[in-house]
Motif scaffolding. Structure first.
Motif: not given
Length: 332
Positions: A282, A285-286, A297, A299-300, A307, A309-311
């Motif tokens: 991934g 991002t933040t 956070d 992007d997988r 992408p 969005a993942s955490t």
């Protein structure tokens, strides 16, 4: 004539080893490579440690009364999707239904296994191989999925061989990078710094095999490499590296036999990796810190759909991968 299940790796889980070996004798004669375990716990350890093309699971075995169901449930929780064929016996209709709900691909009554098991295994393996490219495109990290997508769309022998070799090189390169990033620093015999400056397909294969021989090789790397190169099978990949070099230097013309050889290898890898390898990549991002934990956070990058969005929450800050040769994040 090539045996129906030539070089197909099958894990057999049954607490009656003599019965299991007798039932599986036709499968072994068909070319399959069998590994036997006698309980669900042993099967779980084995199936999560190395990839298999198929599993044959007896429902009634340890642990407890229905260890086969326990095994399927644990594999599902672990994210391992190796195609499983279950052996059911008298009075286990309810358990067979539960097994299919837990992901079992097919079932055979144990009383009929002596006559049916070979054909059902061959049918299941053929079905999985037919779906292998789609599985790879949908489930593998994007750098690999994109190559498999291009390979699937190749229309003639020349393009199939060209796209297939490019896909194989992408797999070797990706595996080598994963290995270099997750393995503690160690000398790689036969790999010079100049080779890594402009690596060839053969260089990536050498890096992979040298890393794979190290005792401290990263777990995700060894799991991924095993999907491509099971024990003792490196020569098949080396033959395709030689093919690529022969074509590049004008010594070899691509043939339908070359295309079939590549297709078989890529489908085997795609099916195994999509079912077994659980690594992800991934782009961060933040990242925030609330005083007790970090939340990143990112992007997988999986499949070809863009992408995801993942955490990720962790007590330690996520760190960049480090190179095996000098252990710095910059040398990647």
């Amino acid at each position: 004539m090539t045996p129906q299940l030539a070089d197909v790796h099958i894990l057999v889980a049954d607490d009656q080893p003599d019965v299991a070996r007798t039932l599986c004798r036709p499968i072994e004669r068909a070319g399959a490579l069998l590994h036997f375990v006698n309980s669900g716990t042993a099967a779980l350890e084995t199936a999560t440690g190395r990839p298999y093309d198929l599993m044959i699971v007896d429902l009634k075995m340890p642990p407890d009364d229905w260890g086969g169901l326990w095994l399927l449930d644990r594999l599902k929780a672990e994210g391992v999707r190796t195609p499983a064929l279950v052996l059911s016996g008298e009075g286990s209709k309810e358990q067979t239904i539960r097994a299919t709900r837990l992901g079992a691909a097919d079932w055979v009554d144990k009383d009929d296994a002596g006559t049916e098991l070979l054909d059902r295994c061959a049918e299941l393996h053929s079905k999985c191989q037919a779906q292998a490219l789609e599985e790879a495109i949908g489930r593998l990290p994007t750098p690999l999925a994109a190559h498999f997508d291009r390979y699937r769309r190749a229309t003639n022998v020349d393009r199939q061989v060209s796209a297939g070799l490019a896909t194989l090189e992408a797999v070797l390169r990706f595996a080598a990078v994963v290995g270099l990033a997750t393995t503690p620093p160690a000398p790689l015999a036969g790999v010079a710094a100049a080779q890594l400056a402009r690596p060839s397909m053969g260089t990536w294969l050498t890096v992979c095999t040298r890393l794979g021989s190290l005792a401290g090789a990263g777990d995700e790397f060894t799991r991924l490499l095993a999907c491509l190169i099971p024990r003792g099978a490196v020569q098949r990949v080396q033959d395709l590296v030689n093919l690529r070099n022969g074509i590049a230097h004008g010594r070899t013309t691509p043939t339908a036999a070359h295309a079939d050889q590549l297709d078989g290898l890529l489908r085997r890898f795609g099916a195994r990796a999509a079912a077994f390898w659980r690594g992800d990549i991934g782009v961060a991002t933040t990242m925030t810190y609330d005083g007790s934990a970090f939340q990143a956070d990112f992007d997988r990058l999986r499949g070809t759909g863009g992408p995801i969005a993942s955490t990720l929450a962790t007590a330690e800050p996520p760190r960049p991968a480090r190179c095996s040769c000098c252990h710095t994040p910059e040398c990647r």
